[in-house]
Design a protein around this motif. Structure first.
Motif, PDB file in Angstrom:
ATOM      1  N   THR A   1       0.843  -1.193   0.000  1.00  5.29           N
ATOM      2  CA  THR A   1       0.000   0.000   0.000  1.00  5.29           C
ATOM      3  C   THR A   1       0.879   1.243   0.000  1.00  5.29           C
ATOM      4  OG1 THR A   1      -0.100  -0.101   2.416  1.00  5.29           O
ATOM      5  CG2 THR A   1      -1.917  -1.123   1.201  1.00  5.29           C
ATOM      6  N   GLU A   2       0.313   2.364  -0.422  1.00  4.47           N
ATOM      7  CA  GLU A   2       1.092   3.602  -0.500  1.00  4.47           C
ATOM      8  C   GLU A   2       1.464   4.096   0.894  1.00  4.47           C
ATOM      9  OE1 GLU A   2       0.506   8.261  -1.915  1.00  4.47           O
ATOM     10  OE2 GLU A   2      -0.612   6.681  -2.981  1.00  4.47           O
TER      11      GLU A   2
ATOM     12  N   ARG B   1      -6.511   6.203  -7.335  1.00  8.08           N
ATOM     13  CA  ARG B   1      -7.361   7.320  -6.906  1.00  8.08           C
ATOM     14  C   ARG B   1      -8.105   7.916  -8.113  1.00  8.08           C
ATOM     15  NH1 ARG B   1      -6.824  10.953  -2.571  1.00  8.08           N
ATOM     16  NH2 ARG B   1      -6.088   9.101  -1.447  1.00  8.08           N
TER      17      ARG B   1
ATOM     18  N   SER C   1       4.912  -1.647   2.128  1.00  6.44           N
ATOM     19  CA  SER C   1       4.379  -0.464   1.433  1.00  6.44           C
ATOM     20  C   SER C   1       5.273  -0.093   0.257  1.00  6.44           C
ATOM     21  CB  SER C   1       4.280   0.724   2.391  1.00  6.44           C
ATOM     22  OG  SER C   1       3.368   0.460   3.437  1.00  6.44           O
TER      23      SER C   1
ATOM     24  N   SER D   1      -4.893   5.122  -4.257  1.00  5.34           N
ATOM     25  CA  SER D   1      -3.556   5.712  -4.285  1.00  5.34           C
ATOM     26  C   SER D   1      -3.352   6.582  -5.517  1.00  5.34           C
ATOM     27  CB  SER D   1      -2.513   4.581  -4.284  1.00  5.34           C
ATOM     28  OG  SER D   1      -1.248   5.037  -4.677  1.00  5.34           O
TER      29      SER D   1
END
Length: 526
Positions: A116-117, A159, A127, A178
């Motif tokens: 994940t970001e 995003r 990350s 993201s």
């Protein structure tokens, strides 16, 4: 001989439910035949999956299909991935690694980014950072003749992926996901992009990877988000598809555009990040408005910080609402960013203009807030005219004009879209002009840059015609086409200057339109 397509399964969050997943895969293969691989995004393990996993790790059980998974998204499952660069976790189950490109003997190219970001320094092992994304992009974009990848695997959503497209339901893509992945997807141009983590299934309409009329056509991207395995709501968590590697496809076949293709959602995001101007007429924007618009008491002004700013007119402007030159008796509705007015010397009594309150030259110069309200006025006018057995034709001429005017003229509903388009195209050809049809879901800001002269037609169905003006252009062209015998048969009204009426008559027409339009006027309800 055509290359045979690969048969691929993609899966959302497994969360350690290996028996459920592989049982479903076996059932699918029993019914539909063998698949070549299974790609898993999201959380493959959970903090409580050790017992079930142990049977596969020890070899007591085996995955029924070559399975490729992304890495950890949290600290709790880090121990399940012993090597950062990727490794075989069990027979037929392979961890791809932190980031990279997987390319098998088939030629299929699969880009992947685990985790994940994170904005933390140093970046946690579960990350990725902007540096990871930059390095992955650089390694692929430097490849000679790079056109894109076949598949992109990420765990988080990109995003703002829903821009220009169908809604993902309860998932707000402006808040989740993201921006780094949005940037990655925009650069790598995958034909398929899979993600998970939001416990939802969402198949976005395909989007294009080129700018219409400005760039050579490229392949489209399909984004698919998948739910978690065995979810009680029975949301889709497995996605089956066939794909021929890009490198083996006929170029013309590769770039074919499906009918429901939309604009690229990430261009809007990138463009929005650059906008730091201020919105308003002469540097200001109307914060209040009068509900009883009778040509009196123009709204007071105030500044909104951070919003895009219109240009200042070089002289008196007949359409900036704060300007004394505006004929306010023709105004029939005022919104927050735009207003509606009857056209002076209109082709018909209900010929109206959609105009920005601030000074903008063309549609491509508008801020997102103003464009959103333009769209609301178009929707309201469509509903209004349809209630009267009519449909509208909208056109804009960004040539020898100072302030944006969207001319909206109703025609009988009997005229089909094809009738109207044929009339415009035929009359353009007679004047040695080329009117090109642009896709329904395209955004004109992706077709032309600010400052470029153009003529643009839009039907209330969303169909659009576009002409880039390179020399001279007949100023009354749009009006003349509609006034011609092929449509309204009012050739004597093709020039507005011969159609002007006395001020009392204009005021009466505006009052009548305002009264009829009131049930459809969102500005009176907002």
């Amino acid at each position: 001989m055509d290359a045979l397509p690969l048969r691929v399964l993609a899966c959302g969050d497994v969360e350690g439910r290996l028996e459920s997943l592989f049982g479903r895969v076996r059932a699918i293969q029993s019914k539909s035949g063998r698949f070549d691989m299974l790609l898993c995004v999201g959380d493959f393990f959970s903090s409580t999956s050790d017992a079930e996993w142990a049977e596969y790790r020890s070899g007591a059980k085996k995955a029924p299909i070559p399975t490729f998974v992304l890495g950890a998204n949290n600290q709790e499952t880090m121990h399940c991935f012993p090597h950062v660069t990727g490794c075989e976790l069990a027979e037929n189950i392979t961890y791809l690694g932190r980031r990279g490109l997987f390319s098998g003997t088939s030629g299929l190219q699969i880009a992947y980014l685990s985790g994940t970001e994170s904005q933390e320094e140093p970046t946690p092992a579960y990350s990725f950072s902007s540096k990871d994304v930059t390095e992955l992009k650089s390694s692929l974009l430097s490849t000679p003749n790079f056109k894109g990848v076949d598949i992109l695997l990420t765990s988080p959503w990109p995003r703002d992926v829903e821009s220009f497209a169908n809604s993902p339901g309860e998932i707000d893509t402006k808040k989740c996901g993201s921006t780094l992945i949005s940037d990655l997807a925009a650069s790598l141009k995958p034909r398929y992009h899979f993600a998970a983590l939001e416990k939802a299934y969402y198949e976005r309409l395909p989007y294009r990877n080129h700018t219409v009329l400005q760039e050579t056509p490229q392949h489209v991207t399909r984004f698919i988000a998948l739910a978690e395995v065995g979810n009680k709501s029975k949301k889709k968590y497995l996605y089956a598809f066939s794909i021929v590697p890009m490198s083996l496809m006929d170029p013309a076949e590769l770039v074919k555009q499906p009918q429901d293709v939309t604009e690229n959602p990430y261009r809007k995001l990138q463009k929005g990040a650059q906008k730091t101007k201020v919105l308003g007429c002469f540097g200001f924007h109307f914060l209040t408005r009068k509900k009883h618009i009778m040509g009196k008491n123009v709204p007071q002004t105030g500044r909104i910080e951070g919003a895009p700013k219109p240009t200042q007119p070089t002289g008196p402007c007949w359409f900036c609402l704060a300007s004394p030159e505006v004929e306010k008796h023709l105004v029939v509705s005022i919104g927050t960013h735009c207003y509606l007015a009857l056209a002076k010397g209109g082709l018909l009594p209900d010929h109206v203009l959609i105009l920005p309150i601030g000074h903008y030259q063309s549609v491509v110069d508008l801020s997102s807030e103003v464009m959103e309200e333009v769209t609301k006025y178009k929707s309201a006018l469509k509903e209004f005219f349809r209630s009267k057995g009519k449909r509208y034709v909208l056109f804009e001429r960004n040539y020898k004009s100072q302030h944006l005017q969207l001319q909206v003229i109703p025609v009988p509903l009997d005229y089909t879209s094809e009738d109207i388009k044929e009339c415009f195209i035929t009359q353009a050809q007679e004047q040695q002009m080329e009117l090109l049809e642009i896709p329904e879901h395209s955004d004109i800001t992706q077709v032309v840059q600010p400052g470029t002269p153009y003529f643009y037609v839009e039907l209330d169905t969303g169909e659009k015609l576009f002409h880039r003006i390179r020399g001279s252009f007949p100023l009354q062209f749009g009006r003349a086409v509609l006034a011609s015998g092929a449509l309204l048969a009012l050739p004597q009204r093709s020039d507005w200057r011969s159609c002007t009426a006395a001020r009392p008559e204009e005021a009466a027409q505006a009052s009548a339109f305002r009264r009829d339009f009131q049930p459809f006027d969102f500005a009176l309800r907002d």
